[in-house]
Design a protein around this motif. Structure first.
Motif, PDB file in Angstrom:
ATOM      1  N   GLY A   1       0.813  -1.210   0.000  1.00 29.31           N
ATOM      2  CA  GLY A   1       0.000   0.000   0.000  1.00 29.31           C
ATOM      3  C   GLY A   1       0.844   1.257   0.000  1.00 29.31           C
ATOM      4  O   GLY A   1       1.966   1.285  -0.518  1.00 29.31           O
ATOM      5  N   ARG A   2       0.323   2.293   0.594  1.00 35.62           N
ATOM      6  CA  ARG A   2       0.994   3.584   0.595  1.00 35.62           C
ATOM      7  C   ARG A   2       2.381   3.484   1.234  1.00 35.62           C
ATOM      8  O   ARG A   2       2.563   2.816   2.245  1.00 35.62           O
ATOM      9  CB  ARG A   2       0.152   4.603   1.361  1.00 35.62           C
ATOM     10  N   GLN A   3       3.348   4.148   0.617  1.00 33.88           N
ATOM     11  CA  GLN A   3       4.714   4.151   1.112  1.00 33.88           C
ATOM     12  C   GLN A   3       5.074   5.521   1.711  1.00 33.88           C
ATOM     13  O   GLN A   3       4.521   6.548   1.327  1.00 33.88           O
ATOM     14  CB  GLN A   3       5.692   3.841  -0.026  1.00 33.88           C
ATOM     15  N   LEU A   4       6.020   5.506   2.655  1.00 32.79           N
ATOM     16  CA  LEU A   4       6.535   6.730   3.254  1.00 32.79           C
ATOM     17  C   LEU A   4       7.978   6.924   2.820  1.00 32.79           C
ATOM     18  O   LEU A   4       8.767   5.982   2.829  1.00 32.79           O
ATOM     19  CB  LEU A   4       6.489   6.660   4.785  1.00 32.79           C
ATOM     20  N   ALA A   5       8.335   8.134   2.463  1.00 33.65           N
ATOM     21  CA  ALA A   5       9.704   8.447   2.067  1.00 33.65           C
ATOM     22  C   ALA A   5      10.487   8.972   3.257  1.00 33.65           C
ATOM     23  O   ALA A   5      10.025   9.847   3.981  1.00 33.65           O
ATOM     24  CB  ALA A   5       9.700   9.481   0.945  1.00 33.65           C
ATOM     25  N   LEU A   6      11.676   8.415   3.471  1.00 33.76           N
ATOM     26  CA  LEU A   6      12.564   8.863   4.539  1.00 33.76           C
ATOM     27  C   LEU A   6      13.822   9.471   3.929  1.00 33.76           C
ATOM     28  O   LEU A   6      14.474   8.856   3.090  1.00 33.76           O
ATOM     29  CB  LEU A   6      12.972   7.692   5.441  1.00 33.76           C
ATOM     30  N   ALA A   7      14.153  10.677   4.358  1.00 33.99           N
ATOM     31  CA  ALA A   7      15.391  11.342   3.929  1.00 33.99           C
ATOM     32  C   ALA A   7      16.508  10.923   4.866  1.00 33.99           C
ATOM     33  O   ALA A   7      16.414  11.109   6.085  1.00 33.99           O
ATOM     34  CB  ALA A   7      15.210  12.857   3.952  1.00 33.99           C
ATOM     35  N   VAL A   8      17.582  10.335   4.307  1.00 34.62           N
ATOM     36  CA  VAL A   8      18.651   9.741   5.102  1.00 34.62           C
ATOM     37  C   VAL A   8      19.994  10.311   4.646  1.00 34.62           C
ATOM     38  O   VAL A   8      20.194  10.612   3.471  1.00 34.62           O
ATOM     39  CB  VAL A   8      18.657   8.207   4.937  1.00 34.62           C
ATOM     40  N   VAL A   9      20.915  10.455   5.587  1.00 35.53           N
ATOM     41  CA  VAL A   9      22.259  10.951   5.263  1.00 35.53           C
ATOM     42  C   VAL A   9      23.284  10.139   6.044  1.00 35.53           C
ATOM     43  O   VAL A   9      23.035   9.729   7.174  1.00 35.53           O
ATOM     44  CB  VAL A   9      22.382  12.463   5.576  1.00 35.53           C
ATOM     45  N   ARG A  10      24.449   9.879   5.415  1.00 35.60           N
ATOM     46  CA  ARG A  10      25.483   9.044   6.039  1.00 35.60           C
ATOM     47  C   ARG A  10      26.833   9.764   6.031  1.00 35.60           C
ATOM     48  O   ARG A  10      27.268  10.284   5.007  1.00 35.60           O
ATOM     49  CB  ARG A  10      25.612   7.708   5.296  1.00 35.60           C
ATOM     50  N   GLN A  11      27.485   9.768   7.201  1.00 33.48           N
ATOM     51  CA  GLN A  11      28.866  10.246   7.343  1.00 33.48           C
ATOM     52  C   GLN A  11      29.755   9.007   7.416  1.00 33.48           C
ATOM     53  O   GLN A  11      29.781   8.309   8.425  1.00 33.48           O
ATOM     54  CB  GLN A  11      28.996  11.077   8.619  1.00 33.48           C
ATOM     55  N   PRO A  12      30.489   8.673   6.341  1.00 36.61           N
ATOM     56  CA  PRO A  12      31.290   7.445   6.347  1.00 36.61           C
ATOM     57  C   PRO A  12      32.355   7.471   7.441  1.00 36.61           C
ATOM     58  O   PRO A  12      32.866   8.531   7.818  1.00 36.61           O
ATOM     59  CB  PRO A  12      31.947   7.441   4.953  1.00 36.61           C
ATOM     60  N   ALA A  13      32.686   6.287   7.952  1.00 38.24           N
ATOM     61  CA  ALA A  13      33.729   6.172   8.970  1.00 38.24           C
ATOM     62  C   ALA A  13      35.037   6.749   8.426  1.00 38.24           C
ATOM     63  O   ALA A  13      35.442   6.458   7.297  1.00 38.24           O
ATOM     64  CB  ALA A  13      33.918   4.713   9.369  1.00 38.24           C
ATOM     65  N   ARG A  14      35.698   7.543   9.245  1.00 35.93           N
ATOM     66  CA  ARG A  14      36.928   8.184   8.801  1.00 35.93           C
ATOM     67  C   ARG A  14      38.103   7.212   8.752  1.00 35.93           C
ATOM     68  O   ARG A  14      39.107   7.478   8.079  1.00 35.93           O
ATOM     69  CB  ARG A  14      37.262   9.357   9.729  1.00 35.93           C
ATOM     70  N   ASP A  15      38.009   6.111   9.475  1.00 39.90           N
ATOM     71  CA  ASP A  15      39.066   5.099   9.486  1.00 39.90           C
ATOM     72  C   ASP A  15      38.465   3.778   9.016  1.00 39.90           C
ATOM     73  O   ASP A  15      38.148   2.888   9.817  1.00 39.90           O
ATOM     74  CB  ASP A  15      39.644   4.962  10.897  1.00 39.90           C
ATOM     75  N   PRO A  16      38.261   3.623   7.698  1.00 37.13           N
ATOM     76  CA  PRO A  16      37.531   2.449   7.203  1.00 37.13           C
ATOM     77  C   PRO A  16      38.188   1.128   7.541  1.00 37.13           C
ATOM     78  O   PRO A  16      37.498   0.106   7.650  1.00 37.13           O
ATOM     79  CB  PRO A  16      37.490   2.684   5.684  1.00 37.13           C
ATOM     80  N   GLU A  17      39.500   1.107   7.740  1.00 40.32           N
ATOM     81  CA  GLU A  17      40.172  -0.144   8.093  1.00 40.32           C
ATOM     82  C   GLU A  17      39.743  -0.636   9.475  1.00 40.32           C
ATOM     83  O   GLU A  17      39.804  -1.833   9.764  1.00 40.32           O
ATOM     84  CB  GLU A  17      41.689   0.053   8.065  1.00 40.32           C
ATOM     85  N   ARG A  18      39.305   0.262  10.344  1.00 37.33           N
ATOM     86  CA  ARG A  18      38.893  -0.101  11.705  1.00 37.33           C
ATOM     87  C   ARG A  18      37.378  -0.011  11.878  1.00 37.33           C
ATOM     88  O   ARG A  18      36.876  -0.093  12.992  1.00 37.33           O
ATOM     89  CB  ARG A  18      39.589   0.809  12.719  1.00 37.33           C
ATOM     90  N   ARG A  19      36.651   0.146  10.801  1.00 38.21           N
ATOM     91  CA  ARG A  19      35.197   0.294  10.884  1.00 38.21           C
ATOM     92  C   ARG A  19      34.560  -0.966  11.468  1.00 38.21           C
ATOM     93  O   ARG A  19      34.907  -2.082  11.094  1.00 38.21           O
ATOM     94  CB  ARG A  19      34.621   0.556   9.492  1.00 38.21           C
ATOM     95  N   ILE A  20      33.620  -0.779  12.422  1.00 36.91           N
ATOM     96  CA  ILE A  20      32.971  -1.929  13.054  1.00 36.91           C
ATOM     97  C   ILE A  20      31.455  -1.923  12.886  1.00 36.91           C
ATOM     98  O   ILE A  20      30.787  -2.829  13.356  1.00 36.91           O
ATOM     99  CB  ILE A  20      33.303  -2.006  14.559  1.00 36.91           C
ATOM    100  N   GLY A  21      30.887  -0.916  12.239  1.00 38.29           N
ATOM    101  CA  GLY A  21      29.437  -0.925  12.073  1.00 38.29           C
ATOM    102  C   GLY A  21      28.886   0.436  11.746  1.00 38.29           C
ATOM    103  O   GLY A  21      29.604   1.348  11.337  1.00 38.29           O
ATOM    104  N   THR A  22      27.583   0.548  11.944  1.00 41.45           N
ATOM    105  CA  THR A  22      26.854   1.774  11.628  1.00 41.45           C
ATOM    106  C   THR A  22      26.172   2.294  12.882  1.00 41.45           C
ATOM    107  O   THR A  22      25.523   1.529  13.603  1.00 41.45           O
ATOM    108  CB  THR A  22      25.798   1.522  10.539  1.00 41.45           C
ATOM    109  N   LEU A  23      26.328   3.575  13.127  1.00 36.91           N
ATOM    110  CA  LEU A  23      25.668   4.238  14.249  1.00 36.91           C
ATOM    111  C   LEU A  23      24.530   5.075  13.706  1.00 36.91           C
ATOM    112  O   LEU A  23      24.751   6.026  12.954  1.00 36.91           O
ATOM    113  CB  LEU A  23      26.659   5.132  15.003  1.00 36.91           C
TER     114      LEU A  23
END
Length: 353
Positions: free
Chosen positions: A80-102
Motif C-alpha cells: 500500500g501507501r509508502q513513506l519516504a525517509l530522507a537519510v544521510v550518512r557520514q562514512p567512517a573516517r578510518d575504514p580499516e577499523r570500521r565496526i558498524g553503523t551508528l
C-alpha cells in the motif's frame, strides 16, 4: 561563527533500522489487538529497503552521502501507501577499523537530522572514526513522513541528552523544573570557569564568578526595562529581555563554541555604544530558533505534555518555577505556552500511555 551544533543534539542510537526494517505505522507499539511480537513479525515479512547512496549536494551536506528510501505506511499492507525517509550518512573516517553503523536521531523535538549533518562532523573522535554515522529526518520533519521503530530491535545503544520519559509525559511541570534547575547549574559553571580566564571575554579582567553573576543580573534587569543598545547609530542593534534570556540558555548546550559566544555577547552588551553590533547580530542569529523548528517543537511537545489547558494559569506557574530557577524556569515554561490551547485529547494520545 557557526551555530552551536549541540543545540540540535538528542538521543543517539546504534540501531538496526534501515537494514533490519523500520516500521512506519499509525498505531503505537502497544496497539490494541497487536502484540509486540506480532508487529515485529509484520516488519520481518517485508524486505528491507535497498539504500542507494549518492554524494549529497555540496551546499546541502558536504562530505556525506544521501539517500531517500521508502517503507510501508502500514506493515499489514506492505504494497500500500509508502513513506519516504530522507537519510544521510557520514562514512567512517578510518575504514580499516570500521565496526558498524551508528544510527542517530536529532532531538528538539522537531530537529532535522539532515540539517544537523549539514552543519559539519556529527561525531568526532572514536565514534566517527569507527562507525558510519547515519541520521534521518524523523516523522513529519524535513524530507520525511511519519516513522516509528521498535526498541527491542536494537543491537547496541548509546544515549545522550536523555530525558526522564515519566516526568516528560505524565508530570511535565516537574520535568520543566528539573530542566530549569539544571540549566541554572550549568550557567553557574560557565561563570566559574569564565572568571579570570583570558579566553573568556566576560571574565578576562580577573573578576570572580560572583561579580560576573552580579554584572549579568544587572544586564538582565536593564533589559527588562528597555532593550539594551549596542554600537553607534545607524548600525545600533538593540537586545530585548526575551532575546537575552534565550541567548543565555541555548549556548549552554555547547561548551566548545556556545560558552565563548555567550561571554562575547555579554561583554559587548556591557560596552554599549562602544560595542560591536555586527558581533551581537551574529551571535543572536546563531542561537535563534527558526519558525519551522518551533512549529514542530510545539506540535510534538504539546501532544506529549500534561500542562494545564488553561492560559490564565501561565503567570502563576511561571512565578512558581521562578522560585528555584528565576531566569530559566519561566523561559522553559513559556516555550510551551501554545500548549494551553492545543487541541489534544483529554486523556492524552495513545502513544503517551
Amino acid at each position: 561563527m557557526t551555530i552551536p551544533r549541540a543545540l540540535v543534539g538528542g538521543a543517539v542510537a546504534a540501531l538496526a533500522v534501515l537494514t533490519g526494517g523500520c516500521a512506519a505505522t499509525q498505531e503505537p507499539v502497544e496497539a490494541p489487538g497487536w502484540s509486540v511480537a506480532e508487529l515485529v513479525a509484520q516488519v520481518d515479512a517485508v524486505a528491507a529497503p535497498q539504500v542507494r547512496w549518492t554524494p549529497c549536494a555540496e551546499q546541502v551536506v558536504p562530505d556525506t552521502e544521501c539517500a531517500a528510501i521508502e517503507v510501508p505506511l502500514d506493515y499489514t499492507d506492505p504494497n500500500g501507501r509508502q513513506l519516504a525517509l530522507a537519510v544521510v550518512r557520514q562514512p567512517a573516517r578510518d575504514p580499516e577499523r570500521r565496526i558498524g553503523t551508528l544510527f542517530t536521531a536529532a532531538g528538539g523535538p522537531g530537529g532535522s537530522g539532515v540539517d544537523w549533518a549539514a552543519r559539519g562532523e556529527m561525531f568526532p573522535g572514536e565514534l566517527g572514526d569507527r562507525f558510519d554515522v547515519v541520521t534521518f529526518d524523523q516523522r513529519g520533519i524535513g524530507g520525511s513522513s511519519g516513522v516509528r521503530c521498535f526498541p527491542d530491535r536494537v543491537r547496541a545503544l548509546q544515549l545522550s541528552s536523555l530525558l526522564d520519559p515519566v516526568s516528560y509525559t505524565s508530570d511535565t511541570l516537574a520535568g520543566i523544573h528539573a530542566t530549569a534547575v539544571g540549566t541554572g547549574e550549568v550557567f553557574g559553571e560557565f561563570l566559574r570557569l569564565c572568571a579570570g580566564a583570558r579566553a573568556c571575554a566576560l571574565g578576562a579582567g580577573g573578576a570572580p564568578a560572583d561579580e560576573l553573576g552580579a554584572r549579568d543580573t544587572a544586564l538582565l534587569d536593564r533589559a527588562k526595562t528597555a532593550a539594551i543598545p549596542v554600537g553607534a547609530e545607524p548600525e545600533t542593534v538593540s537586545v530585548g529581555y526575551g532575546e537575552l534570556v534565550q541567548a543565555h540558555a541555548m549556548p549552554l548546550y555547547d561548551p566548545a563554541t556556545g560558552w565563548p559566544a555567550l561571554a562575547v555577547l555579554l561583554a559587548e552588551l556591557e560596552r554599549g555604544s562602544a560595542g560591536s553590533p555586527a558581533v551581537v547580530r551574529e551571535i543572536l542569529s546563531a542561537v535563534a530558533t527558526t519558525g519551522d523548528f518551533l512549529d514542530l517543537f510545539v506540535a510534538i511537545s504539546c501532544a506529549d505534555n500534561t500542562l494545564p489547558r488553561r492560559p490564565d494559569l501561565r503567570p502563576e506557574l511561571a512565578a512558581e518555577s521562578a522560585t528555584s530557577a528565576p531566569l530559566f524556569g519561566p523561559f522553559w515554561l513559556y516555550l510551551r505556552r501554545p500548549c494551553a490551547v492545543w487541541p489534544a485529547p483529554g486523556p492524552g494520545y495513545p502513544q503517551r500511555r
